[in-house]
Design an enzyme around this catalytic site. Structure first.
Site, short mmCIF file in Angstrom:
data_model
loop_
_atom_site.label_atom_id
_atom_site.label_comp_id
_atom_site.label_asym_id
_atom_site.label_seq_id
_atom_site.Cartn_x
_atom_site.Cartn_y
_atom_site.Cartn_z
N GLU A 201 -16.23 6.16 136.31
CA GLU A 201 -17.12 5.48 137.28
C GLU A 201 -16.58 5.57 138.71
OE1 GLU A 201 -18.88 1.82 135.93
OE2 GLU A 201 -18.92 2.54 133.87
C1 LIG Z 1 -13.53 7.69 128.23
C2 LIG Z 1 -14.43 8.37 129.19
C3 LIG Z 1 -15.76 7.96 129.29
C4 LIG Z 1 -16.63 8.62 130.17
N1 LIG Z 1 -17.96 8.28 130.19
C5 LIG Z 1 -18.82 9.04 130.93
C6 LIG Z 1 -20.24 8.85 130.83
O1 LIG Z 1 -20.72 7.97 130.12
N2 LIG Z 1 -21.04 9.69 131.53
C7 LIG Z 1 -20.56 10.67 132.34
O2 LIG Z 1 -21.34 11.38 132.95
N3 LIG Z 1 -19.22 10.86 132.48
C8 LIG Z 1 -18.35 10.08 131.78
N4 LIG Z 1 -17.00 10.29 131.87
C9 LIG Z 1 -16.49 11.25 132.84
C10 LIG Z 1 -15.74 10.59 133.97
O3 LIG Z 1 -16.62 9.94 134.84
C11 LIG Z 1 -14.90 11.69 134.64
O4 LIG Z 1 -13.76 11.83 133.83
C12 LIG Z 1 -14.53 11.38 136.04
O5 LIG Z 1 -15.66 11.49 136.85
C13 LIG Z 1 -13.47 12.33 136.57
O6 LIG Z 1 -13.85 13.65 136.34
P1 LIG Z 1 -12.83 14.67 135.66
O7 LIG Z 1 -12.16 13.99 134.54
O8 LIG Z 1 -13.50 15.95 135.40
O9 LIG Z 1 -11.74 14.86 136.79
P2 LIG Z 1 -11.74 15.92 137.99
O10 LIG Z 1 -12.94 15.74 138.84
O11 LIG Z 1 -11.43 17.26 137.47
O12 LIG Z 1 -10.49 15.37 138.79
C14 LIG Z 1 -9.14 15.49 138.32
C15 LIG Z 1 -8.25 14.67 139.24
O13 LIG Z 1 -8.39 15.15 140.58
C16 LIG Z 1 -8.85 14.11 141.43
N5 LIG Z 1 -9.78 14.70 142.39
C17 LIG Z 1 -10.93 15.35 142.15
N6 LIG Z 1 -11.50 15.75 143.29
C18 LIG Z 1 -10.68 15.35 144.29
C19 LIG Z 1 -10.73 15.47 145.71
N7 LIG Z 1 -11.74 16.06 146.34
N8 LIG Z 1 -9.72 14.92 146.41
C20 LIG Z 1 -8.70 14.28 145.79
N9 LIG Z 1 -8.61 14.14 144.47
C21 LIG Z 1 -9.59 14.67 143.72
C22 LIG Z 1 -9.52 13.09 140.52
O14 LIG Z 1 -9.51 11.79 141.06
C23 LIG Z 1 -8.64 13.19 139.29
O15 LIG Z 1 -7.48 12.42 139.49
C24 LIG Z 1 -16.12 9.66 131.00
C25 LIG Z 1 -14.79 10.04 130.90
C26 LIG Z 1 -13.95 9.44 129.99
C27 LIG Z 1 -12.54 9.93 129.86
#
Ligand SMILES: Cc1cc2nc3c(=O)[nH]c(=O)nc-3n(C[C@H](O)[C@H](O)[C@H](O)COP(=O)(O)OP(=O)(O)OC[C@H]3O[C@@H](n4cnc5c(N)ncnc54)[C@H](O)[C@@H]3O)c2cc1C
Length: 641
Positions: free
Chosen positions: A448
């Site tokens: 979120e």
């Molecule tokens: C248990 C769980 C439940 C979830 N439920 C849902 C759901 O119901 N629906 C849904 O759509 N998604 C869901 N998600 C997805 C969740 O919202 C994402 O994991 C989250 O948005 C982060 O995306 P990512 O894991 O791909 O990380 P990435 O976007 O790949 O980021 C990896 C790291 O880099 C950082 N980062 C990324 N971009 C930048 C930037 N520009 N500058 C600095 N730092 C950056 C991030 O903060 C993170 O620390 C869920 C995930 C989990 C693990």
């Protein structure tokens, strides 16, 4: 007349679309991501909020004092539901068994549905309980104190699943069709994330192509980590629809669709399992030529990202509320343990190192609750109010504070904190599930809106008034004439705005405010101006490159967030102290006073870090680590790559 309260001139209204940020030095991926999210930004930004004002040097006490009281009738309605929910949780829900088995028993889901938990905020005319945002936050708090799996089930359904976007953007026909279903307990989910789409939706691959007659869209693609998917009947799915030409340029479009899970072509391919939230019904879903009627579009074609971002703006308020529940549970645990456990001749709560941790958990929990309740009350007063900044601040601050709280709780519980509840129970010790709570809590800083993304979002909002004034001046993509005209306007604005940031603050605070709280609120006022000045100086120093200074911007955001936390905490303490006995009043004061004293130390450190830091060295080191072979950092381990 108070200078705390005087309205500084608002910056001129937004320039023509696309003139705010210079994208000429960005690569194509960065530009696409920025243009897409900029286009989906909420226009409610035109109105300022308490949180956004802080970055412009404006502390408006009338926006935070008196602390918004919940109306008696609203509180009674909430109490009646919360009493039923609490009884149900205590009598019917075994949180350790849910964690151990990774399943929520059907009768628990049924029981929650029967008491209306899946439709807390849904209006009575559609079969919901029609409770306020404040009561919903109180329910999240109660659930968060007891079982994170149930919190996630209810929150993913109601805060981000079908109900929230439908309430906000659905038309009457859609509401009549779907709200009664989800209010009764048909579980819903929100599908945005993909393998390559985490924080950056511009790279979305799931697509929806209109049929030749335009009546349907054919959905293809795959969504990852969709919470509730395994039990869901309906999903909100974000998909790419054909691009549109805006200002002569092709712009990617994202559209939100309501999709019935039993539509042919919807295939659940995997249930995901995690470090915590063992009973999360989260999975991967594939869409193979799924035919979705046009009438299932939420809001409008191309408005999907706006639906997603707006849904998350309110939705993410659930997390800090749940974190308050967790913080209060931590306090219950450490209170008993630090009184009972005697080491080195005294209960461990008498040892200063442990007492320090307990004070922090207590004060931070009080502060998170103050922010969550304050922000919830804004929604209750005006459903269309702009809470983006306050909700993001509460989410960022509250989830990080909760993580520290559970970490300190584990430390205070010592070895027992690290042992599972089942193992503790089996050898006759109290089965206190600190390790489960810790596993469940960690994700709050990732989903979120991760902490990093929250900081970027808040930094963008903090800079917004300045971008409106001077974005065009710095934008090398604009013709010189336009830039010169913008420079004139900006000069006029800053000629009055900047000197104001040096003026002292005299008052504007209500009478009857305790002297300590008054001093803390004056600090907020003073430091809001200092924050605005320093942010302005950074803009002059870095120009458009400031956007790349994420760590520096993060400090500005953290200062603003700490100031909001201080103001909400003092305001709430003031309200609780009125009419309280002297002893109770002293307790409220000590919570707020200790909180503000520690926050002020953090704020001073953050200000110091604006000019004294190792950010550039750290960045260079990280790039070296990422690119170079550094045997000193890789020798002596089992190599896996
Ligand atoms: C248990 C769980 C439940 C979830 N439920 C849902 C759901 O119901 N629906 C849904 O759509 N998604 C869901 N998600 C997805 C969740 O919202 C994402 O994991 C989250 O948005 C982060 O995306 P990512 O894991 O791909 O990380 P990435 O976007 O790949 O980021 C990896 C790291 O880099 C950082 N980062 C990324 N971009 C930048 C930037 N520009 N500058 C600095 N730092 C950056 C991030 O903060 C993170 O620390 C869920 C995930 C989990 C693990």
């Amino acid at each position: 007349m108070s200078t705390l309260n005087t309205a500084p001139e608002r910056p001129p209204a937004q320039n023509d679309e696309g003139t705010l940020i210079d994208t000429s030095k960005m690569n194509a991926g960065q530009r696409a991501a920025l243009e897409l999210t900029e286009a989906a930004r909420d226009a409610a930004a035109e109105k300022s909020s308490f949180g956004s004002d802080l970055f412009m040097g404006r502390f408006d006490p009338s926006k935070i004092l008196p602390f918004p009281e919940q109306r008696a009738e609203d509180r009674d309605q909430g109490d009646a539901f919360l009493q039923r929910l609490e009884k149900f949780l205590r009598e019917k829900v075994d949180a350790d068994a849910i964690d151990r088995t990774g399943e929520i028993p059907d009768d628990v889901i049924k029981g929650l549905a029967e008491m209306g938990t899946f439709g807390i905020k849904i209006n009575g005319q559609y079969g919901g309980l029609g409770l306020s945002q404040t009561n919903y936050s109180r329910a999240a708090m109660l659930l968060g104190s007891y079982d994170a799996n149930l919190t996630a089930l209810i929150s993913a359904h109601q805060s981000i699943g079908v109900p929230q976007p439908l309430i906000m953007f659905g038309n009457e026909e859609q509401k009549k069709k779907y709200l009664p279903r989800v209010a009764k307990g048909e579980i819903s989910a929100f599908a945005l994330t993909e393998h390559d789409v985490g924080s950056d939706p511009a790279t979305m691959k799931t697509s929806a192509e209109p049929t030749a007659d335009g009546q349907y869209f054919i959905l293809n693609g795959e969504k990852l980590w969709c919470t509730n998917l395994i039990k869901a009947g309906i999903l909100v799915v974000m998909a790419k629809t054909p691009p549109k030409v805006v200002n002569g340029k092709s712009r990617n479009q994202i559209t939100a669709f309501i999709v019935d899970v039993n539509t042919p072509g919807v295939e659940i391919t995997h249930r995901c399992r995690f470090m915590g939230l063992k009973a999360l019904y989260n999975g991967v879903v594939r869409f193979n030529n799924v035919k979705v009627p046009r009438e299932n579009i939420l809001h409008a074609e191309g408005k999907g990202l706006k639906v997603a971002l707006s849904t998350l703006n309110t939705g993410r308020l659930t997390l800090p509320a749940a974190c308050v529940g967790l913080g209060k549970r931590c306090l219950e645990i450490v209170k008993k343990w630090a009184n009972d456990r005697v080491q080195w001749g005294a209960p461990i709560g008498k040892h200063a190192a442990i007492a320090d941790k307990i004070a922090k958990i207590a004060a931070n929990t009080f502060a998170t609750e103050s922010m969550a309740l304050f922000t919830s009350s804004i929604v209750d007063r005006d459903k269309k109010a702009d809470i983006r900044i306050e909700a993001a601040m509460a989410k960022l601050w509250g989830t990080e504070a909760a993580w520290r709280a559970i970490d300190e709780t584990m430390q205070i519980r010592g070895g027992r904190g690290y042992e599972t509840a089942d193992s503790l129970r089996a050898r006759g010790d109290a089965p206190i599930p600190v390790e489960r709570m810790m596993r469940d809590c960690r994700i709050n800083m990732i989903f979120e809106g991760s902490s990093e993304i929250m900081r970027l979002f808040l930094a963008r909002e903090a800079l917004d008034p300045h971008l409106k004034v001077s974005g065009a001046v710095l934008n090398s993509q604009l013709p010189m004439g336009k830039r010169a005209a913008a420079a004139m306007k900006a000069g006029l604005f800053y000629a009055t705005w900047y000197p104001r940031q040096w003026l002292p603050s005299f008052g504007g605070l209500p009478s009857g405010l305790n002297g300590k709280l008054k001093a803390h609120l004056k600090y907020v006022a003073r430091n809001s101006r200092r924050l605005a000045r320093r942010l302005f100086h950074a803009m002059i120093k870095f120009g458009p490159k400031l956007e790349r200074e994420q760590v520096l911007l993060g400090r500005f955001v953290d200062i603003g967030t700490e100031l909001f936390a201080m103001a909400a905490t003092c305001s709430r303490a003031h309200s609780l102290m009125r009419g309280a006995s002297p002893a109770k009043s002293a307790e409220f004061l000590s919570l707020a006073d200790y909180f503000c004293a520690s926050t002020r130390l953090r704020i001073e450190t953050l200000f110091h870090g604006l000019t004294h830091n190792a950010d550039a060295k750290g960045y260079r080191l990280a790039q070296t680590v990422l690119k170079e072979e550094m045997p000193v950092l890789s020798d002596g381990i089992v190599k896996l790559q």
